[in-house]
Design a protein around this motif. Structure first.
Motif, short mmCIF file in Angstrom:
data_model
loop_
_atom_site.label_atom_id
_atom_site.label_comp_id
_atom_site.label_asym_id
_atom_site.label_seq_id
_atom_site.Cartn_x
_atom_site.Cartn_y
_atom_site.Cartn_z
N HIS B 7 52.86 50.97 19.87
CA HIS B 7 51.56 51.15 19.21
C HIS B 7 50.56 50.15 19.76
CE1 HIS B 7 48.75 52.04 15.94
NE2 HIS B 7 48.54 50.75 15.88
N PRO B 8 49.34 50.56 20.07
CA PRO B 8 48.80 51.91 19.91
C PRO B 8 49.18 52.81 21.09
CG PRO B 8 47.11 50.47 20.78
CD PRO B 8 48.32 49.61 20.57
N SER B 9 48.91 54.09 20.97
CA SER B 9 49.17 55.01 22.07
C SER B 9 48.10 54.89 23.14
CB SER B 9 49.19 56.46 21.56
OG SER B 9 50.22 56.62 20.61
N TRP B 10 46.91 54.58 22.70
CA TRP B 10 45.83 54.37 23.66
C TRP B 10 44.84 53.38 23.07
CZ3 TRP B 10 40.93 55.57 22.08
CH2 TRP B 10 40.82 56.46 21.01
N VAL B 11 44.18 52.66 23.94
CA VAL B 11 43.18 51.69 23.48
C VAL B 11 42.15 51.51 24.58
CG1 VAL B 11 44.64 49.77 24.25
CG2 VAL B 11 42.84 49.35 22.58
N ILE B 12 40.91 51.42 24.14
CA ILE B 12 39.79 51.12 25.03
C ILE B 12 39.21 49.79 24.57
CG2 ILE B 12 37.54 51.86 25.90
CD1 ILE B 12 38.35 54.74 25.15
N CYS B 13 39.03 48.88 25.50
CA CYS B 13 38.47 47.59 25.10
C CYS B 13 37.45 47.13 26.14
CB CYS B 13 39.57 46.54 24.95
SG CYS B 13 40.33 46.02 26.50
N LYS B 14 36.65 46.17 25.73
CA LYS B 14 35.63 45.62 26.63
C LYS B 14 36.23 44.52 27.48
CE LYS B 14 31.54 46.53 23.81
NZ LYS B 14 30.35 45.93 23.16
N SER B 15 35.67 44.36 28.66
CA SER B 15 36.11 43.27 29.54
C SER B 15 35.99 41.93 28.83
CB SER B 15 35.22 43.23 30.80
OG SER B 15 35.62 44.16 31.73
#
Lengths: 113, 112
Positions: B7-15
């Motif tokens: 977990h999580p299956s997908w994640v988007i984060c900032k630099s």
């Protein structure tokens, strides 16, 4: 270090047999595995063979091992569209407690109707 | 069969931010877990071996300070990608071994 190689791509028609090949360099390998990976997913163990065996059959899957040539193959009989995925062979060794896996480069199998 | 949940299956984060990925063995205890990284259309690369109660063992070329691994209990290992950059974008997969290696479903990390 260990090196495990596979052909990158295989395309077959539904109902045909598929044969995916794998070569490895480490002579101390003891367990050899075949894993299936569908898009965006983890790995699913399909089957494995111990290095003192030549062949293992499990339903539609047949694994052949040529230890002299360090060559492993996976044959899928009556291939279905649902078999389309990436297939990885992997090897592990006694001196890692059979836990550390070294993966091949993966073969993308495409099954067309 | 045994289940490993990631977990999580997908994640988007900032630099520049940090991201934590969890790997849990749901029905067995795992003293050792493994973290892999997979680039698009490539094989899995072992990053590190996570050992319960002790420091992780990292493969050559993997930055320890970049990829922090904590294995605080017999059922949980975490991978923290610190100060993430776009080149850290990848698919990360964990595994835990009982009689065979069981894999999590993977985490797709995208750093923007």
């Amino acid at each position: 270090g260990e090196d495990v190689e596979q052909s990158l791509f295989l395309s077959v028609r539904e109902g045909d047999s598929s044969v995916i090949n794998c070569t490895y360099t480490d002579s101390s390998s003891t367990y050899l595995y075949w894993y299936k990976q569908e898009p965006g997913a983890g790995l699913q163990l399909l089957t494995y063979i111990f290095s003192n065996m030549d062949m293992k059959q499990d339903q539609r899957l047949t694994v052949l091992l040529n230890k002299k040539d360090k060559h492993l193959s996976l044959r899928i009989a009556d291939t279905q569209t649902g078999d389309s995925a990436i297939y990885f062979c992997a090897e592990t060794e006694l001196n890692t407690g059979f836990q550390k896996l070294v993966f091949g480069t993966g073969t993308r199998l495409l099954v067309s109707p | 069969g045994a289940v490993v949940s990631q977990h999580p299956s997908w994640v988007i984060c900032k630099s520049g931010t940090s991201v934590k990925i969890e790997c849990r063995s749901l029905d067995f205890q795992a003293t050792t877990m493994f973290w892999y990284r997979q680039f698009p259309k490539q094989s899995l690369m072992l990053m590190a071996t996570s050992n319960e109660g002790s420091k992780a063992t990292y493969e050559q070329g993997v930055e320890k300070d970049k990829f922090l691994i904590n294995h605080a209990s017999l059922t949980l290992s975490t991978l923290t990608v610190t100060s993430a950059h776009p080149e850290d974008s990848s698919f990360y997969i964990c595994s835990a071994t009982r009689t065979e290696a069981f894999f999590g479903q993977g985490t797709r990390l995208t750093v923007v």
